[in-house]
Design an enzyme around this catalytic site. Structure first.
Site, PDB file in Angstrom:
ATOM      1  CG  HIS A 144      -2.091  -0.892   1.112  1.00 18.84           C
ATOM      2  ND1 HIS A 144      -2.003  -2.229   1.431  1.00 18.84           N
ATOM      3  CD2 HIS A 144      -3.365  -0.683   0.684  1.00 18.84           C
ATOM      4  CE1 HIS A 144      -3.183  -2.800   1.217  1.00 18.84           C
ATOM      5  NE2 HIS A 144      -4.026  -1.893   0.762  1.00 18.84           N
ATOM      6  CE  LYS A 148      -3.682  -0.490   4.963  1.00 24.22           C
ATOM      7  NZ  LYS A 148      -4.912   0.141   5.439  1.00 24.22           N
TER       8      LYS A 148
HETATM    9  P1  NAD Z   1      -7.861   9.641   5.829  1.00 28.01           P
HETATM   10  O1  NAD Z   1      -6.937   9.843   6.985  1.00 28.01           O
HETATM   11  O2  NAD Z   1      -7.620  10.353   4.532  1.00 28.01           O
HETATM   12  O3  NAD Z   1      -9.361   9.980   6.260  1.00 28.01           O
HETATM   13  C1  NAD Z   1      -9.909   9.706   7.514  1.00 28.01           C
HETATM   14  C2  NAD Z   1     -10.852  10.838   7.808  1.00 28.01           C
HETATM   15  O4  NAD Z   1     -11.623  10.544   8.964  1.00 28.01           O
HETATM   16  C3  NAD Z   1     -10.111  12.160   8.081  1.00 28.01           C
HETATM   17  O5  NAD Z   1     -10.719  13.197   7.331  1.00 28.01           O
HETATM   18  C4  NAD Z   1     -10.287  12.332   9.586  1.00 28.01           C
HETATM   19  O6  NAD Z   1     -10.266  13.706   9.980  1.00 28.01           O
HETATM   20  C5  NAD Z   1     -11.656  11.693   9.751  1.00 28.01           C
HETATM   21  N1  NAD Z   1     -11.969  11.353  11.136  1.00 28.01           N
HETATM   22  C6  NAD Z   1     -11.188  10.735  12.041  1.00 28.01           C
HETATM   23  N2  NAD Z   1     -11.859  10.613  13.199  1.00 28.01           N
HETATM   24  C7  NAD Z   1     -13.090  11.166  12.984  1.00 28.01           C
HETATM   25  C8  NAD Z   1     -14.239  11.370  13.769  1.00 28.01           C
HETATM   26  N3  NAD Z   1     -14.259  11.007  15.039  1.00 28.01           N
HETATM   27  N4  NAD Z   1     -15.338  11.974  13.222  1.00 28.01           N
HETATM   28  C9  NAD Z   1     -15.327  12.360  11.946  1.00 28.01           C
HETATM   29  N5  NAD Z   1     -14.252  12.225  11.154  1.00 28.01           N
HETATM   30  C10 NAD Z   1     -13.159  11.631  11.673  1.00 28.01           C
HETATM   31  O7  NAD Z   1      -7.903   8.039   5.598  1.00 28.01           O
HETATM   32  P2  NAD Z   1      -8.500   7.227   4.365  1.00 28.01           P
HETATM   33  O8  NAD Z   1      -7.420   6.874   3.397  1.00 28.01           O
HETATM   34  O9  NAD Z   1      -9.731   7.907   3.844  1.00 28.01           O
HETATM   35  O10 NAD Z   1      -8.912   5.857   5.089  1.00 28.01           O
HETATM   36  C11 NAD Z   1      -9.850   5.852   6.161  1.00 28.01           C
HETATM   37  C12 NAD Z   1     -10.055   4.413   6.630  1.00 28.01           C
HETATM   38  O11 NAD Z   1     -10.674   3.635   5.591  1.00 28.01           O
HETATM   39  C13 NAD Z   1      -8.763   3.661   6.986  1.00 28.01           C
HETATM   40  O12 NAD Z   1      -9.015   2.842   8.109  1.00 28.01           O
HETATM   41  C14 NAD Z   1      -8.486   2.825   5.736  1.00 28.01           C
HETATM   42  O13 NAD Z   1      -7.703   1.687   5.998  1.00 28.01           O
HETATM   43  C15 NAD Z   1      -9.913   2.446   5.376  1.00 28.01           C
HETATM   44  N6  NAD Z   1     -10.124   2.017   3.989  1.00 28.01           N
HETATM   45  C16 NAD Z   1     -11.005   0.982   3.823  1.00 28.01           C
HETATM   46  C17 NAD Z   1     -11.329   0.547   2.551  1.00 28.01           C
HETATM   47  C18 NAD Z   1     -12.368  -0.525   2.394  1.00 28.01           C
HETATM   48  O14 NAD Z   1     -12.753  -0.862   1.250  1.00 28.01           O
HETATM   49  N7  NAD Z   1     -12.888  -1.088   3.508  1.00 28.01           N
HETATM   50  C19 NAD Z   1     -10.748   1.163   1.423  1.00 28.01           C
HETATM   51  C20 NAD Z   1      -9.858   2.225   1.615  1.00 28.01           C
HETATM   52  C21 NAD Z   1      -9.564   2.651   2.916  1.00 28.01           C
END
Ligand code: NAD
Length: 256
Positions: A144, A148
């Site tokens: 990744h 990450k």
């Molecule tokens: P990122 O850091 O860009 O985004 C996370 C967002 O959540 C940020 O904007 C942060 O400010 C916000 N956040 C954190 N705590 C919060 C809260 N209490 N209330 C509201 N907002 C809050 O990360 P990302 O790349 O978007 O990934 C987010 C998650 O999704 C990770 O855990 C990643 O591994 C996961 N992910 C899952 C899949 C899937 O298909 N399941 C795919 C991609 C990413």
């Protein structure tokens, strides 16, 4: 269908908001972590917390951070909205909180909302069941992007769980992750993990079954994270109005 986005300014949150509109649903609004410095997109309704967002939504999509998953579970279990949870890196306690919430609402949880990985999960379980663990060493490789924060990836752990399920064992009992130094020989039946980090890689996963005379490898490469967002929106539309329960993307796609 009114769909809200928790963490709407995140990498995934922004794409999910776009995909909600592209699929013809209403974007009810979003939340952001106080003090995140991340701006909620112009023209989108900002809600103070996940409970308020859920009250205005048929489903909420949550791709945020494991630190807040248990709190979201508690807040959402009393709501009428379905919860699509994509956050990875959850602890056993977080998983228990999600399962508890699923007694009151429909929850779709998947480490990967892409249709290709959902099929790969089903195939990994079938191969785990078909290939004897004593002869075929199972290894999960993933790579990744450099941002990450958790390893192995949630998808890699999901693939390991699928192999373990096929073998009739618990992943926790056979997981071999983060090998370093003098590890000794590979324990029979172990499911190994290796994680690479770098560049801008959206997500690459390989499930390898290595025997003395042959290797079988299944590889999935994701080139655009928009595919996860589209899958999450599909899951939200499917889950809204469903009875309480913990569902997976396999349920959404109708794969047994
Ligand atoms: P990122 O850091 O860009 O985004 C996370 C967002 O959540 C940020 O904007 C942060 O400010 C916000 N956040 C954190 N705590 C919060 C809260 N209490 N209330 C509201 N907002 C809050 O990360 P990302 O790349 O978007 O990934 C987010 C998650 O999704 C990770 O855990 C990643 O591994 C996961 N992910 C899952 C899949 C899937 O298909 N399941 C795919 C991609 C990413």
């Amino acid at each position: 269908m009114r769909i809200g986005v928790v963490g709407i300014a995140g990498r995934m949150g922004r794409l999910i908001a776009e995909e909600i509109l592209a699929a013809g649903h209403a974007l009810s609004g979003g939340t952001e972590r106080p003090g995140s410095g991340q701006a909620i997109p112009d023209g989108t309704t900002a809600f103070p917390d996940v409970a308020a967002l859920a009250a205005a939504s048929d489903a909420v999509i949550d791709f945020t951070h494991a630190d807040v998953t248990a709190a979201h579970a508690a807040a959402l279990s009393a709501s009428a909205a379905a919860w699509v949870l994509g956050t990875t890196g959850l602890s056993a306690a977080d998983d228990a909180a999600v399962a508890h919430a699923a007694q009151g609402i429909a929850v779709v949880q998947s480490p990967n909302f892409g249709p290709g990985i959902t099929l790969l999960l089903a195939l990994a379980e079938q191969l785990g069941a078909a290939l004897p663990a004593a002869d075929y060493d199972a290894e999960i490789l993933e790579m990744h992007h450099r941002h990450k924060v958790d390893a192995p990836s949630g998808t890699a752990i999901g693939l390991g769980r699928a192999v373990a399920r096929g073998r009739g064992v618990r992943l926790e009992d056979v997981m071999a992750s983060g090998r370093d130094g003098h590890t000794g020989p590979r324990p029979p039946g172990a499911i190994g993990f290796a994680a690479l980090r770098g560049g801008n890689v959206v997500g690459e996963h390989t499930v390898l079954f290595a025997a003395g005379a042959e290797h079988i490898a299944l590889t999935h490469r994701a080139f655009d994270r928009r595919m996860f967002a589209a899958g999450a929106v599909r899951a939200a539309a499917w889950a809204a109005g469903k009875p309480p329960g913990l569902y997976s993307m396999k349920d959404v796609m109708g794969i047994g």
